[in-house]
Design a protein around this motif. Structure first.
Motif, PDB file in Angstrom:
ATOM      1  N   GLN A 135       0.029  -0.935   9.294  1.00 44.94           N
ATOM      2  CA  GLN A 135      -0.943   0.017   9.822  1.00 44.94           C
ATOM      3  C   GLN A 135      -1.812   0.586   8.692  1.00 44.94           C
ATOM      4  O   GLN A 135      -3.036   0.682   8.807  1.00 44.94           O
ATOM      5  N   ARG A 136      -1.149   0.935   7.586  1.00 43.52           N
ATOM      6  CA  ARG A 136      -1.876   1.481   6.438  1.00 43.52           C
ATOM      7  C   ARG A 136      -2.844   0.453   5.854  1.00 43.52           C
ATOM      8  O   ARG A 136      -3.991   0.759   5.548  1.00 43.52           O
ATOM      9  N   ASP A 137      -2.351  -0.772   5.686  1.00 48.76           N
ATOM     10  CA  ASP A 137      -3.203  -1.833   5.133  1.00 48.76           C
ATOM     11  C   ASP A 137      -4.425  -2.058   6.018  1.00 48.76           C
ATOM     12  O   ASP A 137      -5.537  -2.223   5.526  1.00 48.76           O
TER      13      ASP A 137
ATOM     14  N   SER B 190      -5.927   0.058   8.055  1.00 53.11           N
ATOM     15  CA  SER B 190      -6.910   1.150   7.988  1.00 53.11           C
ATOM     16  C   SER B 190      -7.634   1.134   6.652  1.00 53.11           C
ATOM     17  O   SER B 190      -8.822   1.434   6.566  1.00 53.11           O
ATOM     18  N   SER B 191      -6.923   0.730   5.598  1.00 54.92           N
ATOM     19  CA  SER B 191      -7.559   0.657   4.291  1.00 54.92           C
ATOM     20  C   SER B 191      -8.627  -0.451   4.271  1.00 54.92           C
ATOM     21  O   SER B 191      -9.732  -0.259   3.742  1.00 54.92           O
TER      22      SER B 191
ATOM     23  N   THR C 159      -2.913   8.639   6.256  1.00 53.89           N
ATOM     24  CA  THR C 159      -4.078   7.760   6.193  1.00 53.89           C
ATOM     25  C   THR C 159      -5.406   8.510   6.062  1.00 53.89           C
ATOM     26  O   THR C 159      -6.258   8.094   5.284  1.00 53.89           O
TER      27      THR C 159
ATOM     28  N   SER D  15       0.806  -1.213   0.000  1.00 52.16           N
ATOM     29  CA  SER D  15       0.000   0.000   0.000  1.00 52.16           C
ATOM     30  C   SER D  15       0.845   1.271   0.000  1.00 52.16           C
ATOM     31  O   SER D  15       0.324   2.359  -0.177  1.00 52.16           O
ATOM     32  N   GLU D  16       2.164   1.128   0.182  1.00 50.75           N
ATOM     33  CA  GLU D  16       2.988   2.339   0.079  1.00 50.75           C
ATOM     34  C   GLU D  16       3.230   2.700  -1.379  1.00 50.75           C
ATOM     35  O   GLU D  16       3.875   3.686  -1.675  1.00 50.75           O
TER      36      GLU D  16
ATOM     37  N   TYR E   7       2.798   9.361   7.183  1.00 48.75           N
ATOM     38  CA  TYR E   7       1.444   9.291   7.734  1.00 48.75           C
ATOM     39  C   TYR E   7       0.498  10.195   6.962  1.00 48.75           C
ATOM     40  O   TYR E   7       0.557  11.430   7.070  1.00 48.75           O
TER      41      TYR E   7
ATOM     42  N   GLU F 127      -5.977   9.465   2.498  1.00 49.69           N
ATOM     43  CA  GLU F 127      -6.228   8.228   1.754  1.00 49.69           C
ATOM     44  C   GLU F 127      -7.674   7.741   1.937  1.00 49.69           C
ATOM     45  O   GLU F 127      -8.386   7.468   0.977  1.00 49.69           O
ATOM     46  N   ASN F 128      -8.122   7.650   3.196  1.00 48.83           N
ATOM     47  CA  ASN F 128      -9.437   7.058   3.470  1.00 48.83           C
ATOM     48  C   ASN F 128     -10.579   7.986   3.082  1.00 48.83           C
ATOM     49  O   ASN F 128     -11.614   7.533   2.584  1.00 48.83           O
TER      50      ASN F 128
END
Lengths: 97, 243
Positions: free
Chosen positions: B32-34, B36-37, B213, A2-3, B211, B216-217
């Motif tokens: 963490q990103r994955d 939240s996605s 997120t 996802s980066e 950071y 993104e969201n």
């Protein structure tokens, strides 16, 4: 994954495709395609949705888990639509009162 | 010695006692990103089912009252609808570019793109308001003041069997029209609020390549609302237009 940063060129290309498809669907609506007018409009809408989901929402570059959730959403939507239509579209098959 | 080295390389807010962009229950920023996605997509799944119900109801009634739905749909302004679709698609591009700007850490571009997205969203809502006002003037809002007078409209009467159209069924179309465009516009208003909050945070420099997120969201949310309109436009405006 996802980066992964989607290049701006792809965003612009998708944007152009979405604009062209909007013009196409508006034009197609003014042409008499018989019973196909509705399906054509919906096909173009589905195509636009796929472009938005894959690139603007970068699901194409996302983890398998995200893919599963997206596909599950549409699978359940499919159940909702097909089973209901299975009822409404077949009611006239039998001429019971 | 080594501790002070660590402190020097840490971001300022991490040294100040919180742990920086990485929350302690995650292994890495990527995880963490994955997470939240995935969470955002689960929420969007509930939204898909919510709008799916509206679309299903629309589909059932459109198939059983096609003539009335086609006649009522023809009173909508197709060019305004197409124009508004283009406005919304442009706002999706600027939203996508916001996400890009946040990911590469360009604060100024991020602010411009968020501002543009908000502006295009407001243009869409303004046009929508104009269209709703038109319905009000034409007495096409369902309720005691609803009047179907299109049998006098020569353009419609020439091609359609205007007399065959049941006014009550056209009122049904407008009920769907207002429920669906209204629910969509409501989501846009929420989106505008979220964008305003993002703009404020971005102004204060809260988003970094490590950071971003929220950008993104909220981007995912905005694109979802765009997708709903991608379906509403052909379904509401483009029924049987070739007459």
């Amino acid at each position: 994954m996802s980066e992964h940063i989607v290049p701006r060129r792809i965003y612009v290309l998708v944007w152009v495709a979405l604009l062209l498809l909007t013009l196409l669907t508006t034009f197609a609506a003014t042409v008499d395609l018989g019973v196909l007018n509705g399906p054509v409009a919906l096909t173009i809408a589905c195509l636009k949705m796929t472009l938005v989901i894959l690139f603007f929402m970068h699901v194409k570059y996302s983890t398998r888990l995200t893919w599963i959730i997206v596909l599950a959403a549409f699978f359940w939507l499919g159940i909702l639509l097909t089973l209901t239509m299975n009822d409404y579209l077949t009611r006239h098959f039998l001429n019971y009162p | 010695m080594s501790q002070s080295d660590n402190l020097a390389t840490m971001p300022a807010h991490a040294a100040a006692g919180n742990h920086g962009p990485l929350q302690h229950h995650f292994e890495s920023l990527e995880q963490q990103r994955d997470a939240s996605s995935v969470g955002m997509w689960v929420f969007l799944t509930t939204e898909i089912m919510f709008f799916g119900g509206l679309f299903l109801g629309y589909l059932v009634y459109r198939l059983s009252h096609f003539a009335a739905f086609a006649a009522a749909s023809s009173t909508l302004n197709m060019d305004i609808g197409a124009g508004n679709t283009i406005v919304l698609i442009c706002s999706s591009l600027t939203m996508a570019l916001s996400v890009h700007a946040a990911a590469v850490g360009k604060r100024k571009t991020l602010l411009w793109m968020l501002g543009l997205t908000m502006f295009l969203g407001l243009v869409f809502l303004g046009v929508k308001g104009y269209e709703w006002h038109e319905k009000y003037v034409e007495h096409h809002i369902p309720g005691p003041n609803f009047v179907w007078h299109e049998e006098n409209n020569p353009a419609l009467a020439a091609e359609r069997h205007a007399a065959d159209v049941n006014p009550g069924e056209t009122e049904l179309f407008f009920s769907f029209y207002f429920a669906m465009t209204g629910m969509h516009a409501f989501h846009m208003v929420i989106g505008e609020g979220l964008l305003a909050w993002l703009f404020f945070k971005a102004w204060k420099g809260a988003f970094t390549p490590a950071y971003n997120t929220p950008v993104e969201n909220i981007g995912l949310y905005w694109h979802f609302v765009d997708i709903v309109w991608i379906f509403l436009f052909p379904l509401l405006y483009l029924i049987d237009r070739h007459h």
